[in-house]
Write an enzyme that holds these catalytic residues in place. Structure first.
Site, PDB file in Angstrom:
ATOM      1  N   GLY A 139       0.808  -1.212   0.000  1.00 12.57           N
ATOM      2  CA  GLY A 139       0.000   0.000   0.000  1.00 12.57           C
ATOM      3  C   GLY A 139       0.835   1.252   0.000  1.00 12.57           C
ATOM      4  O   GLY A 139       2.070   1.192   0.013  1.00 12.57           O
TER       5      GLY A 139
ATOM      6  N   GLU B 120      -0.938   1.395  -6.273  1.00 12.74           N
ATOM      7  CA  GLU B 120       0.056   0.878  -5.327  1.00 12.74           C
ATOM      8  C   GLU B 120       0.238  -0.629  -5.493  1.00 12.74           C
ATOM      9  O   GLU B 120       1.356  -1.131  -5.407  1.00 12.74           O
ATOM     10  CB  GLU B 120      -0.351   1.212  -3.885  1.00 12.74           C
TER      11      GLU B 120
ATOM     12  N   GLU C 211       3.945  -2.030  -6.464  1.00 10.37           N
ATOM     13  CA  GLU C 211       4.698  -2.831  -5.491  1.00 10.37           C
ATOM     14  C   GLU C 211       4.723  -4.326  -5.805  1.00 10.37           C
ATOM     15  O   GLU C 211       5.626  -5.029  -5.351  1.00 10.37           O
ATOM     16  CB  GLU C 211       4.125  -2.611  -4.073  1.00 10.37           C
TER      17      GLU C 211
ATOM     18  N   GLU D 139      10.983  -7.775  -1.474  1.00  6.99           N
ATOM     19  CA  GLU D 139      10.541  -9.163  -1.575  1.00  6.99           C
ATOM     20  C   GLU D 139       9.036  -9.197  -1.344  1.00  6.99           C
ATOM     21  O   GLU D 139       8.522  -8.434  -0.528  1.00  6.99           O
ATOM     22  CB  GLU D 139      11.237  -9.929  -0.433  1.00  6.99           C
TER      23      GLU D 139
END
Ligand SMILES: [Zn+2]
Length: 165
Positions: free
Chosen positions: A67, A83, A87, A134
């Site tokens: 987020g 987001e 990500e 990760e």
């Protein structure tokens, strides 16, 4: 916040109209600050929850929910989708709002976390992107220590909601 945007006098941070606020002693202008709304995403694949290992401070190296902050000219749903993609490289849609949580005095100021579950189109595209080193699935009953108390609260709200249904 350091200088008055109206008269360029140096601002002070102290009580005015019932709260501590930046304001100008000369022209009495109050410079309001507001919490930053944050799209905080719960991405479930069965009983597995997707978490990202934070690549940046604060809480660098810890696991957290995917987020980030809303930007101007976007809805909270658009912020969530953006987001998610930035990500995790995943495309998805907001499924449900889970709950909200306030986090005060962070390095970004006060933050309002808006928790929502996401529906993911294609999990095979998963790849760590911006701000995370990760990405990994964890069983919801055995999550690692989360980066922020606010993330724990949202996960607990989600757990309670899903155990009641
Ligand atoms: Zn002023």
């Amino acid at each position: 916040m350091e200088y008055c945007s109206k008269c360029a006098n140096k601002n002070i941070f102290s009580y005015i109209d019932g709260n501590k606020r930046f304001h100008c002693e000369k022209c009495k202008t109050i410079h309001y600050q507001n919490p930053k709304p944050t799209a905080t995403l719960i991405c479930m694949k069965g009983h597995q929850m997707l978490l990202g290992r934070r690549a940046l401070s604060p809480a660098k190296g810890k696991w957290g929910l995917i987020g980030g902050f809303m930007e101007l000219n976007e809805t909270i749903q658009q912020a969530a989708e953006r987001e998610l993609y930035e990500e995790t490289n995943l495309k998805g849609r907001v499924h449900e709002f889970v709950g909200i949580c306030s986090h005060f005095n962070t390095v970004f100021g006060d933050v309002l976390l808006i928790g929502m579950t996401m529906e993911i189109e294609d999990w095979s595209l998963l790849k760590a992107g911006d701000d995370v080193s990760e990405v990994q699935f964890f069983n919801i009953s055995t999550l690692p220590e989360l980066a922020f108390e606010s993330h724990k609260k949202l996960v607990n709200i989600f757990r309670q909601k899903t155990s009641n249904s």
